[in-house]
Design an enzyme around this catalytic site. Sequence first.
Site, short mmCIF file in Angstrom:
data_model
loop_
_atom_site.label_atom_id
_atom_site.label_comp_id
_atom_site.label_asym_id
_atom_site.label_seq_id
_atom_site.Cartn_x
_atom_site.Cartn_y
_atom_site.Cartn_z
N THR A 279 -23.57 -1.85 6.99
CA THR A 279 -22.69 -1.71 5.73
C THR A 279 -21.51 -0.35 6.28
O THR A 279 -22.14 0.30 7.35
CB THR A 279 -23.41 -1.10 4.89
N GLU B 31 -25.10 -7.19 2.25
CA GLU B 31 -26.61 -7.33 2.12
C GLU B 31 -27.04 -8.72 1.49
O GLU B 31 -28.21 -9.29 1.32
CB GLU B 31 -27.30 -6.15 0.94
N LYS C 207 -19.45 9.06 -17.00
CA LYS C 207 -20.15 9.24 -18.34
C LYS C 207 -19.83 10.21 -19.36
O LYS C 207 -19.58 11.49 -18.86
CB LYS C 207 -21.60 9.76 -18.10
N TRP D 76 -21.07 5.22 -21.10
CA TRP D 76 -20.47 4.95 -19.79
C TRP D 76 -18.97 4.28 -20.00
O TRP D 76 -18.69 3.48 -20.94
CB TRP D 76 -21.24 3.67 -18.96
P1 ADP Z 1 -17.86 -7.27 0.88
O1 ADP Z 1 -17.69 -7.91 2.21
O2 ADP Z 1 -17.82 -8.07 -0.17
O3 ADP Z 1 -16.79 -6.08 0.75
P2 ADP Z 1 -19.57 -4.88 0.85
O4 ADP Z 1 -20.73 -4.77 1.17
O5 ADP Z 1 -18.58 -4.01 1.97
O6 ADP Z 1 -19.06 -6.08 1.02
O7 ADP Z 1 -19.19 -4.32 -0.24
C1 ADP Z 1 -19.94 -4.75 -1.42
C2 ADP Z 1 -19.50 -4.30 -2.79
O8 ADP Z 1 -17.96 -4.51 -3.03
C3 ADP Z 1 -20.11 -4.50 -4.06
O9 ADP Z 1 -21.38 -4.10 -4.09
C4 ADP Z 1 -19.05 -4.21 -5.10
O10 ADP Z 1 -18.91 -2.84 -5.45
C5 ADP Z 1 -17.98 -4.56 -4.32
N1 ADP Z 1 -17.41 -5.70 -4.68
C6 ADP Z 1 -17.51 -6.81 -4.05
N2 ADP Z 1 -16.74 -7.97 -4.62
C7 ADP Z 1 -16.33 -7.58 -6.01
C8 ADP Z 1 -15.56 -7.94 -7.12
N3 ADP Z 1 -15.48 -9.43 -7.08
N4 ADP Z 1 -15.31 -7.32 -7.97
C9 ADP Z 1 -15.73 -5.75 -7.92
N5 ADP Z 1 -16.30 -5.32 -6.93
C10 ADP Z 1 -16.60 -6.25 -5.76
#
Ligand code: ADP
Length: 543
Positions: free
Chosen positions: A185, A330, A440, A445
Site C-alpha cells: 500500500t 487489499e 465532523k 458527518w
Molecule cells: P487503488 O488501486 O484502488 O487506488 P488503493 O489501495 O491505493 O487502491 O486505494 C484504495 C482507496 O482508494 C479506497 O479505500 C478508497 O478510499 C479510494 N477509492 C478507490 N476507488 C474509489 C472510488 N470509486 N470512489 C472513491 N474512492 C475510491
Amino acid sequence: MNGLMMDMPLTIASIVEHAERINGDGEIVSVTADNPRHRYTYREAFARARQLGDSLTQWGLARGDRIATLAWNDYRHFEVYYGVACTGHVCHTINPRLFPEQLVYIINHAEDRYVFVDPDFVPLVEGLAEQCPMVQGWIIQCSADRMPQTSLPNAICYETLLEKGSPDFQWPALEERDACALCYTSGTTGNPKGVLYSHRSTLLHSYATMMPDALGIARRDVVLPIVPLFHVNAWGNPYACPIAGAKLVFPGSKMGDGETLAALINEEKVTLSAGVPTVWLGLLAHLKKSGQRVDSLERIIVGGAACPLSIMEDLDSYGVSTRVGWGMTEMSPLGSANAGDSERDKYSTEDYARLRLKAGRPIFGVEMKIVDDEGKALPWDGEAFGSLLVRGPWVCSSYFKLEDSDAHEREAGWFETGDVATIDADGYLAITDRTKDVIKSGGEWISSIEVENAATDHPQVAEAAVIGCYHPKWSERPLLIVVRSSDGQDVTAAEILASLEGKIAKWWMPDAVEFVDELPHTATGKVQKLKLRDQFSGYAFKA
Ligand code: ADP
C-alpha cells in the site's frame, strides 16, 4: 458427503495453458523505449514467460522467494508476472513513484532477491542498490545492444537471461493457496504494508472482474490498461485478458500522455480501458485540443478515487460510457462496480447523474457492511454513513509479516477498509470519505467527497479538496481548497460557493474557499489530505 468433482488447483499456470491453447493468436501490443509498437501473440508471450521461468530456476531460489519489478506497462513486465508466479515465486511489483526511502524500505521488508528494472529506472535504483543488501542481481528490461552503462552490482540483461531458458519449460506443480504476487500500500500514514495475493485469490478475482456488470471483458474486446502493472496488478487486466482472449494494449511509460493514448485507442481499435480520474482528464484535454475522436472506445472503468461527473459527461459526448469501480490494494482490488449505464433508461436525467457518481454494487464474492462507532450494523438506506467492512476470498486477511497484528480488523473475519460509506436499498455503495478524512461538524458527518464532486462541476475548477478545520462553535467546519483551471484564473470564492447551492446540503456548504496552485498527491495519485491539514493547521475562518 463430498461432491464428486475434480480438485484442480486454481493456479496462474492454468491461465497460461488455457491461453496458449485457446487464445494463442490473441495479440499484445506495447509501447516501449526501443519500439513504439511492439506486437506479438499470447502464444509468443507465454513461450517467453516459460523461457524466463526456466532461467529463474537456475538461480537456486526457494519457493515463495520474492522477485521484484520496477517497470512500466509493457510486454516484458507481463512476461515477468507469469514467469515468476508460475515458477512458485512471488512477483513483487513496486511503484517507482514512491520516495526513494520507501523503495528501500519495501525492497528490504519484502527481502527481494532479484529486481527486474525498466531502463528508465536504472538511475533511480543505482542510488538505492547499496542500501538493499539482500538483492543479488538487477535485471534490466532490454536487449543486449541497449544495455546501459551502470554501476549496479550484477546487472543482467533481460533478453540475454531469456536466451538461457527453453520455451518448452514445464511449470512446477503448485498449490492454489501458494503466494503469487505482492503489492505494498502507498503508506500515507506509517510504513507501506504488503498485501500478499495467492494463485487462488487472483484467479477468483479474475473471473469476477470479467462479469458483465463488472468490467465485462470478452474475446472481442481490445483492452488498454492505463492502471499500472506496478499497482494492484493493473486491476487484474493482465490475468482476465488472456483468459478471455481479449487483445491487450500496453502504453509503456506514456500512461499520462493524452496524445499517445488517443493514438493507441484509434490505431489498435481499443474498446475498453481502465484508469484513475486524472488519466481521463489528460485524454479529454488532448481530444478537445486536437479535435480527435476515439470512436472505437465503448467504455471505461474509472476508480482509485471519486470520479467527477464532468469527466463522465465529457466522455458521454465522445460516445464513451463510464463505469465507476471501487476497491483497494487489499481487495485485489475490485469490490464494487457501477453498471448503471446498462440500465440508463430506468432513470431520469437527475437520478442518473446522482446514481453514476456512486461506487456501484458489490460484485459477487465480496460481502459488505457499514457499521457505526460501536460496530453496530447500519441500514442500507442510502442515508446512514458508516465505516465500511468487507470480506471475501480476494480480500486480505492480514499484511505480509504482520500476520499477528489485527490492526485492520475491527471485527473478526472482516477487513476494515478505512472508507466511510452509505449503501442504498438497491445495494449501491457511495464512498463519502476516508475514515481519517471525515469532517465532523456539530457531531454530524459531512461528506468531503460529495462536496468535492460538486465543486469540480464548476468549469473553472480544475481540482478541489475539502478538509475540516477547527471551528469554535461546531468543532469543525469544511474548508474548500481549489486549484483554478488554466482558463479560470479570475473565478472567485463567492462564484464557486454559489455554484454549490442546491447540489449539497445547506449545512455542508464550506465556510471558506482557499486557492492554491496545486494539491499534494500520493504516489498513486490521491490527494494527500494529511498534508493539506498540516498546511492549513491553525486556519481561522473569518467571522
Ligand atoms: P487503488 O488501486 O484502488 O487506488 P488503493 O489501495 O491505493 O487502491 O486505494 C484504495 C482507496 O482508494 C479506497 O479505500 C478508497 O478510499 C479510494 N477509492 C478507490 N476507488 C474509489 C472510488 N470509486 N470512489 C472513491 N474512492 C475510491
